[in-house]
Design an enzyme around this catalytic site. Structure first.
Site, PDB file in Angstrom:
ATOM      1  N   TYR A  54     -13.030  -4.985  -1.868  1.00  0.00           N
ATOM      2  CA  TYR A  54     -14.175  -4.384  -2.503  1.00  0.00           C
ATOM      3  C   TYR A  54     -15.255  -5.368  -3.082  1.00  0.00           C
ATOM      4  CZ  TYR A  54     -17.068  -1.931  -5.888  1.00  0.00           C
ATOM      5  OH  TYR A  54     -18.465  -1.307  -6.596  1.00  0.00           O
ATOM      6  N   LYS A 113       0.869 -10.293   7.930  1.00  0.00           N
ATOM      7  CA  LYS A 113       0.886  -9.066   8.420  1.00  0.00           C
ATOM      8  C   LYS A 113      -0.465  -8.467   8.717  1.00  0.00           C
ATOM      9  CE  LYS A 113       1.595  -4.173   6.695  1.00  0.00           C
ATOM     10  NZ  LYS A 113       1.597  -3.352   5.571  1.00  0.00           N
ATOM     11  N   TYR A 128      -2.161 -10.665   4.185  1.00  0.00           N
ATOM     12  CA  TYR A 128      -2.119  -9.220   4.797  1.00  0.00           C
ATOM     13  C   TYR A 128      -3.558  -9.032   4.816  1.00  0.00           C
ATOM     14  CZ  TYR A 128      -1.472  -4.178   4.388  1.00  0.00           C
ATOM     15  OH  TYR A 128      -1.412  -2.800   4.611  1.00  0.00           O
ATOM     16  N   ILE A 158       6.035  -4.742   9.692  1.00  0.00           N
ATOM     17  CA  ILE A 158       6.053  -4.113   8.462  1.00  0.00           C
ATOM     18  C   ILE A 158       6.094  -2.658   8.389  1.00  0.00           C
ATOM     19  CG2 ILE A 158       5.456  -4.306   5.866  1.00  0.00           C
ATOM     20  CD1 ILE A 158       4.986  -7.171   6.192  1.00  0.00           C
ATOM     21  N   THR A 194       0.969  -1.104   0.011  1.00  0.00           N
ATOM     22  CA  THR A 194       0.038   0.054   0.153  1.00  0.00           C
ATOM     23  C   THR A 194       0.833   1.371   0.104  1.00  0.00           C
ATOM     24  OG1 THR A 194      -1.530  -1.166   1.116  1.00  0.00           O
ATOM     25  CG2 THR A 194      -2.006   1.184   1.154  1.00  0.00           C
ATOM     26  N   THR A 195       1.722   1.112   0.963  1.00  0.00           N
ATOM     27  CA  THR A 195       2.924   2.473   1.027  1.00  0.00           C
ATOM     28  C   THR A 195       3.733   2.642  -0.245  1.00  0.00           C
ATOM     29  OG1 THR A 195       3.013   1.927   3.214  1.00  0.00           O
ATOM     30  CG2 THR A 195       4.617   3.465   2.326  1.00  0.00           C
ATOM     31  N   ARG A 238      -9.001  -1.030   5.502  1.00  0.00           N
ATOM     32  CA  ARG A 238      -8.843  -0.654   3.910  1.00  0.00           C
ATOM     33  C   ARG A 238      -9.711  -1.580   3.019  1.00  0.00           C
ATOM     34  NH1 ARG A 238      -5.026   2.773   1.705  1.00  0.00           N
ATOM     35  NH2 ARG A 238      -3.524   3.571   3.064  1.00  0.00           N
TER      36      ARG A 238
END
Length: 305
Positions: A106, A160, A132, A202, A43-44, A137
Site C-alpha cells: 500500500y 519466498k 516475501y 511455500i 496470507t493463507t 498482492r
C-alpha cells in the site's frame, strides 16, 4: 533446514474466533504427513484480519505443537517497519526458526525504502529472515539488485518468490549466490522453480494434500524428475481449483470437507460460491484425499495387520 515442502498454514476459526485446538491438531497432522516446514500467519493464514494478540498466539501454538520436529517460519511482515519489528521480535522470543516478511504493501516504498525496511528489521532482531516478494498482492516488486544487496546481511537467508517469473530464480542465484535460499510461492511452478535453483515451495496445496506435496518436493530435490512430474500432474487440478477465488477461501472449504476445521473466513473474504465449492469438492474426491481422522484410522488398520 529450509527446503522441501513448507506449508502456508490456514488459521482455523470457530464462531469467529481462532480454533486453537483445531490448529494444534492440524500442525500435528501436517508433521505426521511428512511436511518439511510450517509457515503460520502468512496470507493463507489470514494474517491481515488477525489481531496482534491472535497473530502472536497462532505463532506460539504452531511452535509449541511442532516441538522442534520441523522448522517454523513465522509470518511477521507489515507495511509499518515498527510493527514488523515487534512481530519479528515476538516470533524470535517464541522460538521460531525464521521470519517470513512481506514487502510493505500500500505505501509503495522505493527500492531504497525496501532496503532500509528490511535492514531495520534485521538490525533490530536476531532471527533468520526470508523476504516475501509478491507483486500481485503488494503492488511493488523488489528488484534482483535490491535483494542481492540485502542478501549480504548475515541473517537475510532467502526469499519466498511469488513473482510468477521463472527467470527470477536464475537471475537471483547469479546475483546472490548459491547459499541464498530460494523458495517458490506458487505450487503450480514448483518443479520448474527447483530446476532453476530453488530449494522448495511455500505451499497452499499442502494444507490438504501434505503427503503428496512433500513427496513431490523430495523427488524433485533428489533429481527424480519423472516421479516429481507424475505427482505434480496429479496435483495440478487441485493447484488450479484452489485459486479460482481469493485464497484461502477455496482451501478452507477443502479443509472443511476433510474434517480439519470449519470453512470460516473473515471479512472482507467470504465463502466460495456454490459453483466453486462444487469444483473443489469434485477434485478432492477425484484425488481421494483424506483428513486427519481417516489418516489415523488407516494407520491403526495397518498396525493390526
Amino acid at each position: 533446514m529450509f527446503k522441501g515442502s513448507f506449508v502456508a498454514l490456514i488459521t482455523p476459526f470457530k464462531n469467529g474466533k481462532v480454533d486453537e485446538k483445531a490448529f494444534g491438531d492440524f500442525v500435528e497432522w501436517q508433521i505426521a504427513q511428512g511436511t518439511h516446514g510450517l509457515v503460520p500467519v502468512g496470507t493463507t493464514g489470514e494474517s491481515p484480519t488477525l489481531s496482534h494478540e491472535e497473530h502472536k498466539r497462532v505463532v506460539e501454538i504452531c511452535i509449541e505443537a511442532a516441538h522442534g520436529r520441523v522448522p517454523v517460519m513465522a509470518g511477521t511482515g507489515s507495511n509499518s517497519t515498527d510493527e514488523a519489528i515487534e512481530l519479528t521480535r515476538h516470533a524470535q522470543e517464541a522460538g521460531a526458526d525464521a521470519a517470513l516478511i512481506v514487502t510493505p504493501y500500500y505505501n509503495k516504498p522505493t527500492q531504497a525504502g525496501l532496503y532500509a525496511h528490511y535492514k531495520a528489521i534485521h538490525d533490530a532482531t536476531r532471527i533468520p529472515i526470508f523476504i516475501y516478494n509478491i507483486p500481485p498482492r503488494c503492488v511493488i516488486d523488489m528488484s534482483v539488485e535490491t535483494m542481492a544487496a540485502l542478501s549480504k546481511l548475515p541473517r537475510i537467508r532467502g526469499v519466498k518468490d511469488a513473482t510468477g517469473d521463472l527467470l527470477r530464480p536464475l537471475k537471483q542465484r547469479a546475483a546472490s549466490g548459491e547459499k541464498f535460499c530460494m523458495l517458490d510461492g506458487d505450487d503450480a511452478t514448483a518443479i520448474a522453480f527447483n530446476a532453476h535453483g530453488g530449494r522448495g515451495c511455500i505451499s497452499v496445496t499442502g494444507n490438504i494434500a501434505p503427503k503428496l506435496v512433500a513427496q513431490m518436493q523430495e523427488a524433485s530435490l533428489a533429481g527424480d524428475h519423472a516421479k516429481a512430474l507424475a505427482i505434480q500432474e496429479k496435483l495440478m487440478p487441485l493447484h488450479n481449483v484452489l485459486f479460482i477465488e481469493a485464497n484461502p477461501g477455496p482451501v478452507k472449504y477443502a479443509a472443511s470437507l476433510l474434517g480439519i476445521c470449519s470453512a470460516e473466513v473473515r471479512l472482507p473474504l467470504v465463502q466460495p460460491t456454490k459453483e466453486t465449492q462444487a469444483k473443489v469438492k469434485a477434485v478432492v474426491k477425484a484425488l481421494g484425499l483424506q483428513g486427519p481422522k481417516a489418516s489415523k484410522a488407516k494407520a491403526k488398520a495397518k498396525k493390526k495387520k
